[in-house]
Structures are given as structure tokens and as C-alpha cells.
Enzyme design. Sequence first.
Site, PDB file in Angstrom:
ATOM      1  N   GLY A   1       3.661   3.473  -2.837  1.00  0.00           N
ATOM      2  CA  GLY A   1       2.631   3.293  -1.816  1.00  0.00           C
ATOM      3  C   GLY A   1       2.997   2.245  -0.781  1.00  0.00           C
TER       4      GLY A   1
ATOM      5  N   CYS B   1      -3.569  -5.030 -11.957  1.00  0.00           N
ATOM      6  CA  CYS B   1      -4.907  -5.508 -11.586  1.00  0.00           C
ATOM      7  C   CYS B   1      -5.815  -5.737 -12.787  1.00  0.00           C
ATOM      8  CB  CYS B   1      -5.571  -4.507 -10.637  1.00  0.00           C
ATOM      9  SG  CYS B   1      -5.887  -2.884 -11.392  1.00  0.00           S
TER      10      CYS B   1
END
Length: 353
Positions: free
Chosen positions: A27, A90
Site C-alpha cells: 500500500g 496496529c
Amino acid sequence: MAELGSEKQEKDGQPWKVLEFYSGIGGMRYSLMKAGVNAKVVEAFDINDKANDVYQHNFGHRPYQGNIQSLTAADLDSYGAHAWLLSPPCQPYTRQGLQKHSSDARAFSFLKILELIPHTSQPPSMLFVENVVGFEKSDTHTKLIEILEKTNFVIQEFILSPLQFGVPYSRPRYFCLAKRKPSCFQNHFLNNKLLQSPIPLFGHDDTIVANEHDQSQENWDKLLQSCEPVQKFLEFENHSNQSDTESGCLDTTHVSTEAFGDLEKNDKGNELVGSSLDQYFVPLSLIERWGSAMDIVYPDSKRCCCFTKSYYRYVKGTGSLLATVQDLSMSFCSHDLYKLRKCSQRRKASHPH
């Protein structure tokens, strides 16, 4: 000296060398390409084998697959990179998790990278960090800012949603941009602040309004209306040559499953083959069973990963599912499928054989 070398690099038109940590399926690299920056990813790092398979298919380069914690300052210096892109795990910071922050084992590798910065002889000139909302309140964030300030970086931080850039993805994210002095940001009045803006960023001046409490439904609705539909962001070409990808956008106004069959590539990602992509479709039985928990979007949808839901409500923690079939027989939503299944069960109960 490193800064002077960076300036010479820019004047000579040579690409900036970039390291991409926690590269996933690419990404960050894709964003770098779409931004039109004269840059080259000299190495990517990810421990996940499947993610590296996809990355290799997309870009023709397989990331370094190993534990980032094993890297040394000398290893990082050997790449001579001008910029580091980091999107660390995360889970230690998500608001729905245990919020163990730096004591979570999944945070250790990121902390190791940060601790290596003061020991590198060629620290990066620029650094970019992305994570979930919640990271900014963690002790890992405190450590990040502390090390960057000690190593002569100027910092700007933001909490922004892709919706503000016209991209139909609803989840806000934390972003940290850092430049090593004497480099600086154009809007220096944003330095050392954590800013959050609920308004679209295109079509406005450079002044960002910081108002972290103004997250009303009305503002979100305006953002959704300002977005392009999902179909504007669907692409099917192999971008390993890092060429301009605008021509690769897929017009899915009337997409059928047959159209995707001709676009599948072989294991090497080169030759087109005639087989379909059925292996990647979500089975109807799964949709019927878990349809009410799925967030299904279509090519003309102006949002995905609905912000009114949390990931934990989705099937196995997934985000949105894209339905490319738009004929009448397949145009109903997941909730309709769920209701149909319940009605069928009630009919069978009412009229047993």
C-alpha cells in the site's frame, strides 16, 4: 553531510531511495507511485509470507522476509535510504484491543527501529509513520516523538480519513511526517501539533482547521458525498513497471464475473489465462450465514469499511467485501440475503415434510 547529499540527489534528478517497513501487500509503495514522486523502494520488509506473495505479484520485488528486530544500524546504513515508510502493527494500539502499547510483543520491532535511528551514520532525511487512531495516546508514540526530536527531526502529525481526499474509505488514521533539519515543512505553523480536520482537504486553502470534536454525522455525510465511487479506484494491470496507472482503472459500470475471468494471471503474474477468478469469490453459503455481519459494497458505492461499524462486528475481523456483479439477480444486499435465509428457515419449520 547526508542532507547535502540529499539536496544533490534532488538536483541531479536521481530518485530518492526508500525503505518500506511492514510492507504488507504494498500500500505504501503504491501510494508513492501514484503521488508521482521520483523515488525507488530499495528494500521492503515484511514477515508475512502471503503478503509477500501479493507484493511480489504487484511489484515484481519480493520483500525481505525476516524479523525486523534482527536488523542492525549497519544494515540500515547499507541501503543509503533517504526516506523510511513505516506502518507497524496496529493491534497494540487499537481502541477495541487490549491497548498494551509498548508492552505488546507486536510493538517490539517498531521500537527497535526507532532505537536504531540515533546509531545510524546515515539517518533518513524523511520519515513517514501510519497507524490506527489511538496510537497517538500510546507510550510508543511518546517514544517516537522523543527519539525524533533528539535526532533533529521536525514533526507534523495528523488524524485524517481517506474520505477527505475523495477516497471512499471511511476509517480515519494517524499519520506522522518528519523531516530532518535543516529541511522543513512549507506550513511551519503546523509543526509539533496533532491536527484533525473533519472537512475535505481538496478545494480549500492550506490552512487546516484543527477541531477534533467536530465529528458529527452531518460532516461525515458531506465527506461521503464528496468522494468518487469505488469503481474509480479499481485496477487490474500489473504495475511492476511502476508506470502511470491511470489507464489501468477498471470501468465496472456493468461488470460481470465473466469479465474478471479473462484478467486472471498465472503464478508468475505475466501471461493472461482464461480461467475464472471463482477461487477468490466469497461462497454464497457464507454470505447466507454471515450476511448480516458483512459490509458489502458495490462499484458505484461511495464508501467502504463503514465508519458506523467497528471491525469486531465483521466476520473474522474483515472490512468491506466488494460485489462486482450488478445484474438484477445479484443486486440485493447482505441484509436481504440474511432475511431470505431466515424466511426459508421459518417456512421449513411451518411446513415440515
